[in-house]
Design an enzyme around this catalytic site. Structure first.
Site, PDB file in Angstrom:
ATOM      1  N   SER A 150       0.780  -1.118  -0.053  1.00 25.98           N
ATOM      2  CA  SER A 150      -0.132   0.148   0.421  1.00 25.98           C
ATOM      3  C   SER A 150       1.214   0.781  -0.040  1.00 25.98           C
ATOM      4  O   SER A 150       2.062   1.209   0.537  1.00 25.98           O
ATOM      5  CB  SER A 150      -0.898  -0.478   1.310  1.00 25.98           C
ATOM      6  OG  SER A 150      -1.088   1.111   1.593  1.00 25.98           O
ATOM      7  N   TYR A 175      -0.208   0.091  11.090  1.00 25.40           N
ATOM      8  CA  TYR A 175      -0.634  -0.408   9.672  1.00 25.40           C
ATOM      9  C   TYR A 175       0.366  -0.245   8.488  1.00 25.40           C
ATOM     10  O   TYR A 175       0.835  -0.963   7.612  1.00 25.40           O
ATOM     11  CB  TYR A 175      -1.980   0.374   8.302  1.00 25.40           C
ATOM     12  CG  TYR A 175      -2.622  -0.170   7.415  1.00 25.40           C
ATOM     13  CD1 TYR A 175      -2.683  -1.243   6.995  1.00 25.40           C
ATOM     14  CD2 TYR A 175      -2.932   1.302   6.824  1.00 25.40           C
ATOM     15  CE1 TYR A 175      -3.131  -1.131   6.035  1.00 25.40           C
ATOM     16  CE2 TYR A 175      -2.740   0.842   4.992  1.00 25.40           C
ATOM     17  CZ  TYR A 175      -3.125  -1.236   5.206  1.00 25.40           C
ATOM     18  OH  TYR A 175      -3.960  -0.865   3.963  1.00 25.40           O
TER      19      TYR A 175
END
Length: 309
Positions: A150, A175
């Site tokens: 990501s 994350y």
């Protein structure tokens, strides 16, 4: 790669692809595209109901061997081991493993094995699964492992002194660490494959900003209704489709000329949308020492080692 879409996937007849998180979003769109191209698709899914619905959709588009579901909870090492054993009984080899599943920016939780949920699911779960499936991958003449990262890897920092955020917790940096780990894992897997004389290709991809349920879950789990509404609006009017978001990982999984250690993402402004292109991760994702350190940590935590023979 100009204007490349899933319609340009080469014929995949005779190839077997295992996709984690294949019941929705990028995973489901990847499963549909690969099934249309002739591949046998194995859908690794945690939720049985959603998996059944996804299987019906994928079967409706399959042109090759029939797809099937394997129960898989990446937040549980016992489930990962059981899934790998089931796959070993049902297929002779795996040609492509797509490490696609993930959770994003959720409140702190722990996996069944006591790992911080984002690091445990997004990285350690896929590390263990890849290791368990490596013998099947090595039976392929052209094995690939494609791991979905990501743009959030850019805010990630490796906390080797506290990777599970037991001292303090911030959901977005956590994350980011998990997505940075995906890239470091890809780097080290590629290095180890080459050192072992294997032709396994380990590549990574990211979807840019794609409209999936992942963003909504982030705010559903936190109970922040306003932010959930904002994300739903952004998904509808700003993001590209989940089908387009899957293009980079599909390119990495299927196209000739993909090399180990490469990273693919949308080629549009800020890598937010567009056709797949080679992209460059931050320098922290290319630190060989950190990749090696993460590998050692992952082996200790999961008790999974990789055998190249």
């Amino acid at each position: 790669m100009t204007s490349w879409t899933s319609a340009d996937i080469p014929d995949q007849t005779g190839r077997t692809v295992f996709i984690t998180g294949a019941n929705s979003g990028l995973g489901l769109r990847s499963a549909q595209a690969l099934a249309r191209s002739g591949a046998q698709v194995i859908l690794g899914c945690r939720n049985a109901g959603k998996a059944a619905d996804a299987l019906t959709e994928v079967k409706g588009e399959a042109t090759g061997d029939e797809p099937f579901v394997v129960s898989l909870d990446l937040a549980n090492l016992a489930s990962i081991s059981a899934a790998a054993e089931e796959v070993s009984r049902r297929v002779e080899r795996i040609d492509v493993l797509m490490n696609n599943a993930g959770v994003m920016a959720i409140p702190r939780a722990e996996t069944a094995d006591g790992f911080e949920a984002q690091f445990g699911t997004n990285h350690l779960g896929h590390f263990a699964l890849t290791g368990r499936l490596l013998p099947l991958l090595l039976r392929s003449t052209d094995p690939r492992v494609v791991t979905t990262s990501s743009q959030a890897h850019r805010v990630g920092r490796m906390r080797f002194d506290d990777p599970h955020w037991r001292k303090s917790y911030r959901k977005w940096p956590a994350y980011g660490q998990s997505k940075l780990s995906n890239l470091l894992f890809t780097l080290e897997l590629d290095r180890r494959a080459k050192a072992a004389g294997s032709n396994l290709v380990a590549a990574a991809a990211h979807p840019g900003y794609a409209a999936t349920h992942l963003q909504a879950v982030t705010y559903e789990t936190s109970g922040n209704r306003l932010m959930g509404q904002i994300m739903n609006f952004a998904n509808q009017y700003v993001a590209q489709s989940d089908a387009a978001g899957a293009w980079p990982q599909l390119y990495a999984a299927t196209m000739p000329g993909v090399h180990g250690g490469q990273y693919y993402g949308p080629g549009g402004p800020f890598e937010m949308r567009g056709y797949p292109e080679l992209v460059t991760p931050i320098s922290a994702a290319r630190r060989a020492d950190d990749a090696h350190k993460l590998w050692d940590l992952s082996e200790r935590e999961t008790e999974v080692t990789y055998s190249w023979t």
